[in-house]
Design a protein around this motif. Structure first.
Motif, short mmCIF file in Angstrom:
data_model
loop_
_atom_site.label_atom_id
_atom_site.label_comp_id
_atom_site.label_asym_id
_atom_site.label_seq_id
_atom_site.Cartn_x
_atom_site.Cartn_y
_atom_site.Cartn_z
N ASP A 1 1.04 -1.09 -0.02
CA ASP A 1 -0.30 0.06 0.08
C ASP A 1 0.88 1.32 -0.12
O ASP A 1 0.07 2.40 0.24
N SER A 2 2.55 1.46 0.44
CA SER A 2 3.02 2.86 -0.15
C SER A 2 4.66 2.04 -1.51
O SER A 2 4.64 1.35 -1.91
N ALA A 3 4.28 3.12 -2.01
CA ALA A 3 5.09 3.15 -2.89
C ALA A 3 7.14 2.87 -1.64
O ALA A 3 7.94 2.47 -3.14
N ARG B 1 -9.01 0.47 -1.30
CA ARG B 1 -7.95 -0.29 0.11
C ARG B 1 -10.05 -0.22 0.79
O ARG B 1 -10.00 -1.33 0.92
N ARG C 1 4.83 4.61 -9.26
CA ARG C 1 4.35 4.78 -8.24
C ARG C 1 3.29 6.26 -7.61
O ARG C 1 3.68 6.32 -6.47
N GLU C 2 3.67 7.37 -8.79
CA GLU C 2 2.75 7.92 -8.52
C GLU C 2 0.54 7.93 -8.18
O GLU C 2 0.83 8.74 -7.29
N GLN C 3 0.69 6.56 -8.07
CA GLN C 3 -0.39 6.38 -7.83
C GLN C 3 -0.82 5.56 -6.56
O GLN C 3 -2.30 5.23 -5.36
N ALA C 4 0.62 5.43 -5.60
CA ALA C 4 0.88 4.82 -4.01
C ALA C 4 0.63 6.05 -3.11
O ALA C 4 1.40 6.32 -2.68
N ASP C 5 -0.96 6.28 -3.39
CA ASP C 5 -0.92 7.77 -1.79
C ASP C 5 -1.76 7.15 -0.23
O ASP C 5 -1.88 8.05 0.63
N GLY C 6 -1.19 5.99 0.25
CA GLY C 6 -1.75 5.84 1.08
C GLY C 6 -3.45 5.16 1.31
O GLY C 6 -3.41 4.45 1.95
N ASP C 7 -3.72 5.08 0.09
CA ASP C 7 -5.61 4.90 0.30
C ASP C 7 -5.74 3.79 -0.48
O ASP C 7 -7.04 3.64 -0.89
#
Length: 277
Positions: free
Chosen positions: A118-120, A137, A154-160
């Motif tokens: 869920d994270s970069a 999520r 990578r730019e999609q991995a915003d935590g949500d």
């Protein structure tokens, strides 16, 4: 006087427009059969909290994604837990009932699941792929799911969102359980037609795979669907463990198998209602 029959509130949205499926047909069939054993009423998920006190149990079935009525579901869940209302499936599920966190937990624990982060910072833990699946999520029914190229993940991995490698699987297969008992399996031999399902004869290894997740979830009662894909190496990988309101695809079964499922569900509900609160 004859003993009173158990009163069941059956929660469904008969108008939900599911893609490739008719939820209403399945619930019409199930309720027509469950009425043999229970005094039964149907209601929309937005009405469940207000009505449930008059019933011995609430059966949550094809009510569509909770996202469509999140406020009502949260209120129902809070009030049901506070009142000790019997809800089938019980509200203690650890899988889709509680969101998608379980995919991360199972990945970390080494279960045979499509690897999920869920994270970069954790992208290096995933197998390299040309494309990745990015999903909310908190989501259902493929709402918000996107396929992105490797150079844009990578730019999609915003935590949500959750991120998984795009698996070039041979087919998807679903295993259906009542309580901890296997009932039947169905698969989609054409990968682009997820809901054109056919009966599937599982191997002992397939059932061992599916039971592992049912045991992990720990629900004593209820209906669960274990969705998996056949990976390029031949192994099964978990796609989803649906423990809230899984669509059952009963129309894909022949009459004897459908009758056996309904009988097993009736027996499970009777056992569930007989347990002391």
């Amino acid at each position: 006087m004859p003993p009173a029959r158990p009163r069941v509130l059956y929660v469904t949205d008969l108008a939900y427009p599911a893609r490739g499926r008719r939820y209403c047909d399945e619930d019409i069939l199930l309720t027509s059969r469950l009425r043999d054993d229970f005094d039964l009423a149907l209601c929309h998920p937005r009405d469940a909290a207000a009505l449930m006190a008059a019933f011995d149990a609430v059966v949550a079935r094809n009510s569509g994604p909770v996202l469509d009525h999140q406020d009502a579901y949260d209120d129902f869940r809070r009030r049901a837990l506070a009142a000790g209302t019997r809800v089938y499936n019980p509200l203690t599920g650890k899988a889709d009932m509680a969101g998608k966190q379980y995919l991360l937990d199972l990945t970390t624990a080494g279960y045979p699941v499509i690897p999920t982060v869920d994270s970069a910072d954790d992208l290096h833990l995933l197998p390299e792929a040309d494309r990745y699946v990015v999903k909310p999520r908190i989501g259902a029914d493929s709402i918000g799911l996107r396929i992105v190229p490797a150079d844009g993940v990578r730019e999609q991995a915003d935590g949500d969102v959750l991120i998984q490698p795009r698996v070039d699987f041979a087919y998807e297969v679903s295993f259906y359980f009542i309580d901890h008992d296997f009932q039947y399996a169905l698969y989609a031999p054409q990968t682009d037609r997820r809901w054109q399902l056919e009966p599937y004869e599982p191997t002992d290894g397939d059932l061992e795979f599916a039971r592992r997740f049912v045991e992990w979830n720990g629900l004593g009662y209820g209906v669960q669907r274990v969705d998996a894909c056949r990976a390029p190496g031949g192994e099964l990988l978990l796609v989803e463990l649906e423990d809230l309101n899984p669509y059952l695809s009963l129309d894909a079964l022949d009459d004897p198998d459908r009758d056996a499922f309904v009988a097993a569900m009736k027996a499970s509900l009777h056992r569930f209602l007989a347990v002391e609160a």
